[in-house]
Enzyme design. Structure first.
Site, PDB file in Angstrom:
ATOM      1  N   CYS A 113      55.527  16.629  67.209  1.00  0.00           N
ATOM      2  CA  CYS A 113      55.448  15.358  67.928  1.00  0.00           C
ATOM      3  C   CYS A 113      54.797  15.562  69.290  1.00  0.00           C
ATOM      4  CB  CYS A 113      56.848  14.798  68.168  1.00  0.00           C
ATOM      5  SG  CYS A 113      57.912  14.813  66.714  1.00  0.00           S
ATOM      6  N   CYS A 166      47.866   2.733  72.628  1.00  0.00           N
ATOM      7  CA  CYS A 166      47.384   4.120  72.598  1.00  0.00           C
ATOM      8  C   CYS A 166      45.867   4.236  72.670  1.00  0.00           C
ATOM      9  CB  CYS A 166      47.891   4.805  71.338  1.00  0.00           C
ATOM     10  SG  CYS A 166      49.619   4.490  71.002  1.00  0.00           S
ATOM     11  N   HIS A 184      50.850  12.236  76.021  1.00  0.00           N
ATOM     12  CA  HIS A 184      50.235  10.962  75.646  1.00  0.00           C
ATOM     13  C   HIS A 184      50.652   9.820  76.582  1.00  0.00           C
ATOM     14  CE1 HIS A 184      48.433   7.852  73.405  1.00  0.00           C
ATOM     15  NE2 HIS A 184      49.367   7.633  72.502  1.00  0.00           N
TER      16      HIS A 184
END
Lengths: 397, 170
Positions: free
Chosen positions: A214, A89, A343
């Site tokens: 989320c 990430c 993401h």
């Protein structure tokens, strides 16, 4: 290039984030094109370093030694560095840390940091199954730790128990980030807005998380240019944005090594931030605008605490106070963050840092008022590693 | 929607029926591929173990072939507590990886002040949704998981495997 220069971020671009009808390589080309639109004087032959940041590429795009493939697709012929970074990430913020070192040591002159991730495959089970390889495979993953919601749900439960954080405070994070992202055409969920009632009524994902707590899995790519202040003046007339200080701290790969007293304390983030603040010669109160890793709403709340923006345990009240808004104390995730942008792991860091670059140059869509210092943060994996990059309109003295 | 069975839609015929370790959800546990095979052999005997450094005394988890504290190679296998308390837990509603049928129950386990292994993320099995509570005591359970082949010259050896999880102490 003479040593002793200061590294700066000049600008950059991102592809459309979302469930894309595109390959990884298509999206990297889109991001590079957006980067060149942002910096018209930039030419492929003027780029001597390439850092390509991606984690799933080996599995999801069947490509292992990927940096040369990216170089070829972008018409680059790097002479100082050409490699791939896998920090999950935090991929492209890791690339920015390394690019700063390469530029300031004189090894590289102009570095393209590009991150990309192809998350969606023809069958959804395979995407979720890959997550088993993203955690510590032989230990935590074999316990069933795949996609992140269960782990962060336990973090949320613990934070609620110890500090009284509420679902409504968590929902305030998603409302703020969706509403910022509703103005960002590149965001996964553009132009969607969100109100508190809808956020609280959402279907359950992993208790206590509803859908809007989320961030989604997302396809996408980003690209930024890191160079010396001297070369930056050749490329652009915009104000210089200095990479003042950085920190990256890893303490463990699996759950048994968790460094906190409970899951609600993240001392490894606190430490990464201390290192970055020291290198940048600033303190938390100096940070005017920030991009933090809101993979879940609870993450942003704990990050407010561990980054020093509020006291430990008061993150819920802090985010509910309106501090995150443009007229608040410290606007956070002004382009929508992970929750609205989505993401694509390796791409998120450069997406965040590009937004901070625009903030410090005074050209963001959701522009904060005259910011001087900005901070980007990522966590990686099951909160195993933290990465912090601090920018400023002046170099460190 | 096409009937996949009837239409014989197969993307990679060359791999049909083959074991692919790159997609294996369990560890490669056998001696031919893993110097920590003793951990799994001990599990088969109902022991939950790890490596202790004979030089500095540090007990690491997961086990290793060097001590992560002093990098000594002089290690011995020691037993860990098999019972723990549930600090918090989650029952996943969506997105569980294939092979772990939902709802998958995962718990943050505390092994107690005197344990060298303080906490661990543990899967709770043999437990219905809604049954587990915070502060419940759980204990180690060992179970068989699918075996895999290894090529040894022209022969194929089958490696049997086990793994572990936790269940409620009733």
């Amino acid at each position: 290039m003479a040593k002793g220069t200061n590294a700066v971020i000049v600008g950059g671009g991102v592809s459309k984030f979302g469930v894309r009808q595109a390959t990884l390589f298509d999206m990297v080309q889109e991001a590079a094109k957006a980067c060149s639109d942002d910096i018209p004087a930039l030419k492929p032959e003027g780029i001597d370093g390439l850092l390509f940041c991606s984690t799933k590429v080996g599995r999801h795009s069947n490509a292992l030694n990927t940096a040369p493939l990216i170089a070829h697709r972008l018409g680059l012929k790097p002479t100082s560095i050409c490699t791939r970074l896998d920090t999950l990430c935090a991929g492209s913020n890791t690339g920015i840390i390394l690019a700063k070192g390469l530029v300031e040591s004189g090894i590289s002159e102009v570095v393209l940091v590009t991150g990309a991730e192809k998350s969606y495959l023809p069958q959804r089970w395979e995407t979720n199954y890959t997550e088993l390889a993203v955690n510590d495979h032989d230990w935590d993953s074999a316990m069933g730790l795949g996609v992140p919601p269960p782990f962060f749900a336990m973090i949320a439960k613990m934070h609620m128990k110890r500090y009284g954080t509420t679902k409504e405070q968590m929902a305030r994070v998603s409302v703020a980030n969706y509403n910022y992202g509703s103005t960002n055409p590149k965001a996964h969920f553009y132009p969607r807005t969100l109100d508190l009632e809808t956020a609280l009524d959402a279907r359950l994902i992993a208790d206590p998380f509803g859908l809007y707590d989320c961030c989604p899995l997302t396809d996408g790519a980003s690209a930024v240019i890191i160079t010396s202040e001297e070369r930056a003046k050749d490329l652009s007339d915009r104000p210089l944005v200095y990479i003042r200080g950085t920190g990256q701290h890893a303490t463990h790969s699996m759950s048994a090594g968790w460094p906190g007293e409970t899951l609600a304390e993240w001392p490894h983030l606190k430490r990464a931030a201390e290192v970055a603040y020291k290198n940048a010669q600033v303190s938390p109160k100096d940070i005017d605008v920030a991009q933090v890793h809101d993979c879940f709403t609870i993450s942003e709340i704990i990050e407010m605490e561990e980054l020093g923006f509020c006291k430990k345990g008061e993150g819920g009240a802090y985010v509910a106070s309106g501090a995150l808004n443009l007229d608040g104390e410290r606007p956070i995730n002004t382009d929508g963050g992970l929750i609205s942008c989505g993401h694509p792991f390796g791409a998120s860091g450069a997406r965040q840092s590009l937004e901070l670059c625009k903030q410090l140059q005074g050209r963001a869509i959701n522009q904060a008022k005259n910011p001087k210092f900005a901070l980007a943060h990522n966590l990686s994996g099951a909160c195993a590693q933290h990465t912090v990059v601090i920018y400023g309109t002046e170099p460190v003295e | 929607m096409a009937d996949l069975e009837e239409a014989k839609i197969v993307g990679t015929p060359a791999l049909d029926g083959r074991y692919i370790s790159e997609m294996d959800m369990w560890p490669l546990e056998c001696q031919e591929f893993n110097r920590l095979y003793q951990f799994y052999d001990n599990l088969r005997e109902g022991r939950f173990t790890t490596t202790k450094c004979q030089k500095c005394g540090h007990i690491a988890f997961p086990p290793g072939v060097i001590c992560p504290k002093c990098w000594s190679e002089e290690l011995e296998w020691v037993d860990l507590p098999q019972r723990a308390k549930v600090v918090t837990f989650t029952e996943t509603q969506a997105g569980a990886p294939i092979g772990f049928p939902p709802p998958i129950i995962m718990a943050w386990l505390n092994f107690g002040k005197d344990s060298p292994l303080k906490h661990l993320l543990g899967r709770i099995i043999n437990c219905a949704e809604g049954e587990l509570k915070e502060d419940d005591e759980v204990k180690l359970v060992v179970f068989e998981v699918p075996s895999h082949p290894i090529e040894i010259k022209k022969d194929t050896k089958i490696c049997d495997r086990v793994y572990y999880a936790f269940e409620r102490v009733k």
